[in-house]
Design an enzyme around this catalytic site. Structure first.
Site, PDB file in Angstrom:
ATOM      1  N   ASN A  96      -9.289 -61.859  -3.403  1.00  0.00           N
ATOM      2  CA  ASN A  96      -9.304 -61.864  -5.117  1.00  0.00           C
ATOM      3  C   ASN A  96      -8.461 -63.050  -5.509  1.00  0.00           C
ATOM      4  OD1 ASN A  96     -11.334 -60.246  -5.368  1.00  0.00           O
ATOM      5  ND2 ASN A  96     -10.251 -58.651  -5.777  1.00  0.00           N
ATOM      6  N   CYS A 121      -5.281 -64.387  -7.418  1.00  0.00           N
ATOM      7  CA  CYS A 121      -4.378 -63.926  -8.367  1.00  0.00           C
ATOM      8  C   CYS A 121      -3.121 -64.871  -7.990  1.00  0.00           C
ATOM      9  CB  CYS A 121      -3.780 -62.779  -8.148  1.00  0.00           C
ATOM     10  SG  CYS A 121      -2.478 -62.053  -8.929  1.00  0.00           S
ATOM     11  N   GLU A 175       0.078 -64.746  -7.816  1.00  0.00           N
ATOM     12  CA  GLU A 175       1.323 -64.190  -7.495  1.00  0.00           C
ATOM     13  C   GLU A 175       1.111 -63.288  -6.106  1.00  0.00           C
ATOM     14  OE1 GLU A 175       1.826 -65.749 -11.066  1.00  0.00           O
ATOM     15  OE2 GLU A 175       0.195 -63.988 -10.714  1.00  0.00           O
TER      16      GLU A 175
END
Length: 169
Positions: A4, A6, A8
């Site tokens: 997914n 993101c 970070e």
């Protein structure tokens, strides 16, 4: 393998990105002087509060899908990071990228890491470890192996509330 999105941290299917930041610049004492320094005791206290707050956010969040809620509850993944690093370094008289700045950054990040793990152990004592916690598997992790012995011992004895704790953008 796909994850997914993101910036970070890679997330598993239905993983939630729960991030927070500590503003390092706000913790500089006597900025722009010879005695300028980061209040590391204040940093430790702030990290402990942030870890508790972020852990609580998991419980009060209204996830759109049951699978997202299950994933969040099972691992209690959070990502405490920093903002204001460059400002804090400048305020402490260290040129960003210089050897003094690298040493300060490493020290500050180590303080954050230690405080975050100890805060999560304290939460595990109080509320229990994250549901998928497996002591032997968790302690065998590369990041965990780099923690101080007393932190690893505390995790072994009490567990840990959050499977993941820090994320630096």
């Amino acid at each position: 393998h796909a994850t997914n999105p993101c910036g970070e941290q890679p997330l598993p299917p239905y993983g939630a990105c729960l991030l927070g930041s500590v503003n390092l610049a706000r913790l500089v004492v006597d900025p722009f002087t010879e005695t300028a320094h980061l209040d590391t005791d204040g940093l430790e206290d702030l990290v402990a509060v942030a870890i508790r707050m972020m852990d609580n956010a998991i419980d009060v969040s209204k996830f759109p899908l049951p699978a997202q809620e299950h994933e969040a509850q099972a691992k209690r993944r959070i990502g405490l990071g920093v903002t204001g690093l460059a400002d804090a370094l400048i305020m402490c008289g260290a040129r960003y990228g210089g050897s003094a700045a690298v040493a300060l950054t490493e020290n500050w990040m180590r303080t954050i890491q230690r405080a975050a793990y100890m805060a999560s152990v304290d939460l595990a004592r109080e509320k229990g470890p994250f549901p998928l916690f497996d002591k032997d598997q968790f302690l065998a992790g590369e990041t965990i192996a780099g923690l101080d012995l007393d932190v690893r011992d505390a995790i072994a004895e009490h567990g840990i509330r959050n499977a993941l704790l820090t994320s630096i953008a």
